[in-house]
Structures are given as structure tokens and as C-alpha cells.
Design a protein around this motif. Sequence first.
Motif, short mmCIF file in Angstrom:
data_model
loop_
_atom_site.label_atom_id
_atom_site.label_comp_id
_atom_site.label_asym_id
_atom_site.label_seq_id
_atom_site.Cartn_x
_atom_site.Cartn_y
_atom_site.Cartn_z
N ASP A 87 62.50 10.55 -54.20
CA ASP A 87 61.29 11.13 -54.78
C ASP A 87 60.12 11.09 -53.80
OD1 ASP A 87 62.70 11.56 -57.08
OD2 ASP A 87 61.91 9.81 -58.13
N ASP A 88 60.24 10.30 -52.74
CA ASP A 88 59.15 10.14 -51.77
C ASP A 88 59.20 11.15 -50.63
OD1 ASP A 88 58.18 7.91 -53.16
OD2 ASP A 88 59.48 6.55 -52.05
N LEU A 89 60.26 11.93 -50.51
CA LEU A 89 60.40 12.86 -49.39
C LEU A 89 59.20 13.79 -49.22
CD1 LEU A 89 64.21 13.75 -49.56
CD2 LEU A 89 63.07 12.09 -48.10
N PRO A 90 58.58 14.29 -50.30
CA PRO A 90 57.40 15.15 -50.11
C PRO A 90 56.20 14.43 -49.49
CG PRO A 90 58.32 15.46 -52.30
CD PRO A 90 59.02 14.27 -51.70
N LEU A 91 56.24 13.11 -49.41
CA LEU A 91 55.13 12.34 -48.82
C LEU A 91 55.28 12.21 -47.31
CD1 LEU A 91 54.91 9.43 -51.43
CD2 LEU A 91 53.69 11.62 -51.43
N TRP A 92 56.44 12.54 -46.79
CA TRP A 92 56.70 12.37 -45.36
C TRP A 92 55.96 13.41 -44.53
CZ3 TRP A 92 62.66 11.27 -44.69
CH2 TRP A 92 62.98 10.10 -45.39
N PHE A 93 55.79 13.11 -43.26
CA PHE A 93 55.18 14.01 -42.28
C PHE A 93 56.03 15.27 -42.19
CE2 PHE A 93 54.08 15.40 -37.98
CZ PHE A 93 52.73 15.06 -37.87
N SER A 94 55.42 16.41 -42.45
CA SER A 94 56.12 17.69 -42.42
C SER A 94 56.07 18.28 -41.02
CB SER A 94 55.45 18.65 -43.40
OG SER A 94 55.74 19.98 -43.10
N MET A 135 58.19 2.90 -34.00
CA MET A 135 57.47 3.15 -35.22
C MET A 135 58.23 2.52 -36.37
SD MET A 135 55.00 5.01 -33.94
CE MET A 135 55.25 4.23 -32.36
N SER A 136 57.49 1.91 -37.25
CA SER A 136 58.11 1.30 -38.42
C SER A 136 58.75 2.38 -39.28
CB SER A 136 57.07 0.53 -39.24
OG SER A 136 56.53 -0.51 -38.48
N GLY A 137 59.92 2.08 -39.80
CA GLY A 137 60.65 3.03 -40.63
C GLY A 137 60.35 2.83 -42.10
N ASP A 138 59.12 3.19 -42.49
CA ASP A 138 58.72 2.99 -43.88
C ASP A 138 58.42 4.29 -44.61
OD1 ASP A 138 56.36 3.75 -42.68
OD2 ASP A 138 55.15 2.13 -43.52
N GLY A 139 58.78 5.43 -44.00
CA GLY A 139 58.49 6.73 -44.60
C GLY A 139 57.17 7.31 -44.09
N ASN A 140 56.41 6.51 -43.37
CA ASN A 140 55.15 6.98 -42.79
C ASN A 140 55.24 7.06 -41.27
OD1 ASN A 140 53.35 7.14 -45.18
ND2 ASN A 140 53.91 4.98 -45.34
N CYS A 141 56.45 7.12 -40.73
CA CYS A 141 56.64 7.04 -39.28
C CYS A 141 55.98 8.21 -38.54
CB CYS A 141 58.12 6.95 -38.92
SG CYS A 141 59.13 8.30 -39.56
N GLY A 142 55.89 9.39 -39.13
CA GLY A 142 55.22 10.51 -38.48
C GLY A 142 53.73 10.24 -38.32
N PHE A 143 53.13 9.71 -39.37
CA PHE A 143 51.71 9.37 -39.31
C PHE A 143 51.49 8.17 -38.39
CE2 PHE A 143 52.47 11.40 -43.43
CZ PHE A 143 51.62 12.50 -43.30
N ARG A 144 52.45 7.25 -38.38
CA ARG A 144 52.36 6.08 -37.49
C ARG A 144 52.46 6.52 -36.02
NH1 ARG A 144 52.89 1.03 -39.47
NH2 ARG A 144 53.34 0.78 -41.67
N ALA A 145 53.33 7.48 -35.72
CA ALA A 145 53.46 7.96 -34.34
C ALA A 145 52.17 8.61 -33.87
CB ALA A 145 54.64 8.94 -34.24
N VAL A 146 51.54 9.39 -34.75
CA VAL A 146 50.25 10.00 -34.40
C VAL A 146 49.20 8.91 -34.19
CG1 VAL A 146 48.38 11.51 -35.20
CG2 VAL A 146 50.77 12.17 -35.59
N ALA A 147 49.18 7.91 -35.07
CA ALA A 147 48.21 6.81 -34.94
C ALA A 147 48.38 6.09 -33.61
CB ALA A 147 48.36 5.83 -36.10
#
Length: 169
Positions: free
Chosen positions: A64-71, A1-13
Amino acid sequence: MSGDGNCGFRAVAFEVYKDEDDWYKVKQKMKNTYLKYKDTLYKVEEDIMMNRLDSFKSPCLGNDDLPLWFSTFTCPQVVADTFQRPVILYCYLENYVNGEIRRFYELQVFFPFIEMEMSKTEYPISLLLSHTHFYSIDYQRTPTGRLRKLTKPTINHDHARIRRDNPTL
């Protein structure tokens, strides 16, 4: 998974669409499910979750982007309900405490509260969180296609409360 801060959503995709670049579709579908059940199933601050699901920022790697990550608290349950498949979340974390490495392992399963066909239990969405990065997990299967035996995960810690508060589920 790309390490761009969206990796949780990328893993689900990757688990759902076999393409990590469809992470934005995952967020859109999760948002629809979240909005439908936000007053009953999901007890999180709405503005935090909506900011997370509305953001298509990439990369989002700043502090500042941490709240955007997959929880790991709410997102797996919303994923399970959205795609009507169980979500198995493996966590492996290492922390240094007083100069010693402390390892933390956890394994949880999130079952959909909405409908789920029994055949979908054979194809869980399986995620690994290691340090701050999510990965998709591919299981070994028997020659007949069934999952090989796994260590049993604990059920999502909020499962009992949600079932109690929503007896019609």
C-alpha cells in the motif's frame, strides 16, 4: 541509502545536503516547487503527488506504500526545478521473462525549467535506480575538478511538451 521506502528522497538529500537523513527537507522543498508549478509544468494527478510529498512515513515498505515512493516520471523533474540542478537518472532493472533474465538500462537527464546557473551543470544530482532501490552516484573528476566524460543521456521524454506548452520558460 537506507532501504526504508524513502531511498529516492534520501539519495537526493545526500546529493544536496551530504546527509541522507535530511530526506524530509527534500520532500518539503519539492512540495513547495510542485505547488507553485502544478498547473503549468507538472501534469500528474495532484492527490498522488501530494500524498507522496506529504508522507514522512518510515519505513514505508508495504504494497500500500508504493505510491509514496520516489517516482521516476515526475520526481526527477521536480527535483531539478527545486534545486536548480540537472538530474541524471540511471536505471538498471532485471526481470525474468519466460525463464530468461531481461536487463533494462536507461539513462535520462532532467534539466530545470526554472532558472539554472551554468556553473550548476558541473554538479548534477545523479541517481541510480537498481531493482527497487535508489543510490546516489559520485563521479570521477579530472585533476582540475571537471567531470570525466560520460555517456550522453537522453533528455527527459516530457521535456519537449513542457517547453512547447510553456513558451515563456
